[in-house]
Design a protein around this motif. Structure first.
Motif, PDB file in Angstrom:
ATOM      1  N   ARG A  32       0.946  -1.262   0.085  1.00 39.00           N
ATOM      2  CA  ARG A  32       0.064   0.039   0.260  1.00 39.00           C
ATOM      3  C   ARG A  32       0.473   1.509  -0.016  1.00 39.00           C
ATOM      4  NH1 ARG A  32      -5.586   0.598   1.976  1.00 39.00           N
ATOM      5  NH2 ARG A  32      -5.661   3.210   2.992  1.00 39.00           N
ATOM      6  N   PHE A  33       1.979   1.508   0.857  1.00 37.33           N
ATOM      7  CA  PHE A  33       3.516   2.677   0.973  1.00 37.33           C
ATOM      8  C   PHE A  33       2.989   2.649  -0.413  1.00 37.33           C
ATOM      9  CE2 PHE A  33       3.612   3.849   5.030  1.00 37.33           C
ATOM     10  CZ  PHE A  33       2.735   3.473   5.714  1.00 37.33           C
ATOM     11  N   LYS A  37       3.754   5.325  -3.612  1.00 38.78           N
ATOM     12  CA  LYS A  37       4.887   6.310  -3.776  1.00 38.78           C
ATOM     13  C   LYS A  37       4.570   6.182  -5.524  1.00 38.78           C
ATOM     14  CE  LYS A  37       9.891   6.023  -3.793  1.00 38.78           C
ATOM     15  NZ  LYS A  37      10.868   5.444  -3.324  1.00 38.78           N
ATOM     16  N   LYS A  38       4.220   5.215  -6.478  1.00 37.45           N
ATOM     17  CA  LYS A  38       4.341   5.566  -7.506  1.00 37.45           C
ATOM     18  C   LYS A  38       2.657   6.186  -7.929  1.00 37.45           C
ATOM     19  CE  LYS A  38       2.630   1.819 -11.133  1.00 37.45           C
ATOM     20  NZ  LYS A  38       2.541   0.703 -11.808  1.00 37.45           N
ATOM     21  N   GLN A  39       1.520   6.428  -6.999  1.00 41.87           N
ATOM     22  CA  GLN A  39       0.844   7.807  -7.430  1.00 41.87           C
ATOM     23  C   GLN A  39       1.457   8.603  -6.708  1.00 41.87           C
ATOM     24  OE1 GLN A  39      -2.104   5.917  -4.832  1.00 41.87           O
ATOM     25  NE2 GLN A  39      -3.251   6.342  -6.168  1.00 41.87           N
ATOM     26  N   TRP A  48      -1.686   5.565   7.628  1.00 41.04           N
ATOM     27  CA  TRP A  48      -1.303   5.585   8.676  1.00 41.04           C
ATOM     28  C   TRP A  48      -1.795   4.733   9.506  1.00 41.04           C
ATOM     29  CZ3 TRP A  48       3.713   5.872   8.592  1.00 41.04           C
ATOM     30  CH2 TRP A  48       4.837   6.809   7.730  1.00 41.04           C
ATOM     31  N   LEU A  49      -3.006   4.344   9.728  1.00 40.59           N
ATOM     32  CA  LEU A  49      -3.911   3.861  10.772  1.00 40.59           C
ATOM     33  C   LEU A  49      -4.049   2.051  10.415  1.00 40.59           C
ATOM     34  CD1 LEU A  49      -7.542   5.481  10.590  1.00 40.59           C
ATOM     35  CD2 LEU A  49      -5.681   5.992  12.350  1.00 40.59           C
ATOM     36  N   LEU A  50      -3.390   1.732   9.301  1.00 39.17           N
ATOM     37  CA  LEU A  50      -3.203   0.487   9.108  1.00 39.17           C
ATOM     38  C   LEU A  50      -1.892  -0.175   9.540  1.00 39.17           C
ATOM     39  CD1 LEU A  50      -4.554  -0.202   5.196  1.00 39.17           C
ATOM     40  CD2 LEU A  50      -5.364  -0.740   7.334  1.00 39.17           C
ATOM     41  N   VAL A  51      -1.048   1.094  10.509  1.00 43.68           N
ATOM     42  CA  VAL A  51       0.759   0.780  10.745  1.00 43.68           C
ATOM     43  C   VAL A  51       0.156   0.123  11.739  1.00 43.68           C
ATOM     44  CG1 VAL A  51       2.307   1.237  11.557  1.00 43.68           C
ATOM     45  CG2 VAL A  51       1.312   1.671   9.483  1.00 43.68           C
ATOM     46  N   PRO A  52      -0.653   0.855  13.251  1.00 35.01           N
ATOM     47  CA  PRO A  52      -0.706  -0.004  14.541  1.00 35.01           C
ATOM     48  C   PRO A  52      -1.968  -1.126  14.200  1.00 35.01           C
ATOM     49  CG  PRO A  52      -2.458   2.609  14.534  1.00 35.01           C
ATOM     50  CD  PRO A  52      -1.136   2.291  13.339  1.00 35.01           C
TER      51      PRO A  52
END
Length: 367
Positions: A32-33, A37-39, A48-52
């Protein structure tokens, strides 16, 4: 009522779920990250919410694997002879570790689910709520506030289940009965509201997509992308069914499979939810793979084996020179995959939608 065990109560499956789902979440959040970056899009709250959420799932997975390694999960209880078969009186290392794992799990699960739900809703805001004063934005912000309250309420409900007598949860079953309130109503409320919120999150983008000025085919294509969230709803429904069955049996210190099943299905739902939350964003990694392009490639293979070999070689090598010049197959120029436009394919709308998430054209229906 007896409790039937299944594959989810065996050591190998518990370990596989703990490790496999953790790795799956790490991989898809990383992708996803990479897609952002590609976008060339900034990382926002939905990312960021998916990190925790992923870290909490990893924590649950570690607890599962450690519990199996210490025979506190997926293994029969060992009742000492002096207990005369009465599991309520048992205070062993096995029971103590199981109680600690259960407490850690009940604290981490609402947070993991809450962060993932909030990520879904923030993703909708990124796409549909460009105008911050719109009804759409107000509704989505209200959903986020509700999810925050939801996850905090269940976190603290489990945290203070025994008031300040935290030790009771990992001492013995009789200590739990003496010092703690029943967690049955809390677990029922958690699973039921979990399913309801998942259903609401699933159907929320559908009317928003159909308000856009797109052809019916494109609307169906974009809707299908968002309906990938149905997998999460299915997982929460399965967990609700299993939790209902477990809680109907009631607490039985002589049946080890109850807690193992409880944790296994919680990990399954939470792990799948993070994975599914990443899927709509990952379409950008396959931008250009529309039906029109696939048909062109198929025709090229049938008409000219040499041209199709060149096409396949360029896709696999990623040569900058080939990508710059393109191809000519039977006198027909094939556009590069990276330069497709929504008008070329009914399924390119979702790629454009994901790659122009900050554009006001989405809010105005000019996608």
């Amino acid at each position: 009522m007896s409790f039937d065990t299944g594959y989810w109560t065996t050591p190998s499956h518990v370990i596989a779920a703990g490790i496999g789902l953790s790795i799956l979440d790490i991989a898809f959040v990383s992708l996803r990250f990479a897609a952002r970056k590609k976008q060339r899009q900034p990382l926002k709250a939905d990312d960021w919410l998916l990190v925790p959420a992923t870290l909490l799932n990893i924590g649950i997975g570690i607890a599962m694997v450690y519990g199996v390694s210490r025979h506190s999960l997926a293994y029969p209880f060992e009742v000492p002879a002096e207990a005369d078969g009465n599991g309520l009186l048992v205070a062993t290392e096995q029971i103590s570790l199981e109680g600690k794992i259960q407490w850690a799990y009940t604290l981490m699960l609402p947070l993991a689910l809450g962060f993932t739900k909030a990520s879904f809703v923030c993703f909708y805001r990124r796409i549909f709520a460009v105008n911050r004063s719109s009804k759409t934005n107000i509704f989505l912000v209200g959903m986020i506030v509700f999810i925050i309250i939801w996850m905090a309420a269940f976190f603290f409900a489990f945290l203070f289940q025994c008031r300040l007598n935290f030790w009771a949860l990992w001492t013995s079953p009789i200590a739990i009965l003496e010092h703690c309130v029943s967690d049955t109503p809390i677990n029922f409320a958690l699973t039921i509201t979990d399913v309801v919120t998942d259903v609401i999150i699933l159907i929320t983008p559908i009317p928003l997509v159909w308000r856009l000025k797109l052809t019916s085919v494109r609307k169906l294509a974009v809707t299908a992308v968002f309906l990938l969230g149905a997998v999460t709803v299915l997982a929460s429904i399965v967990r609700l069914a299993m939790t209902t069955k477990i809680l109907q049996v009631g607490f039985d210190p002589n049946v080890d499979a109850i807690l193992t099943s409880f944790i296994y299905w919680g990990m399954a739902e939470s792990g799948i939810a993070v994975f599914v939350a990443c899927l709509p964003t990952l379409w950008i990694l396959f931008k250009g793979w529309s039906w029109n392009h696939l048909v062109r490639v198929a025709r090229s293979i049938a008409d000219s084996s040499l041209s199709s070999l060149r096409l396949i070689r360029t896709r696999t090598s990623g040569s900058k020179e080939d990508l710059a010049t393109g191809y000519s197959v039977n006198g027909t120029s094939l556009r590069k995959l990276s330069t497709s436009t929504p008008s070329e394919s009914p399924f390119a709308a979702d790629a454009q939608l994901m790659s122009t998430t900050d554009s006001r054209d989405i809010e105005l229906g000019r996608v």
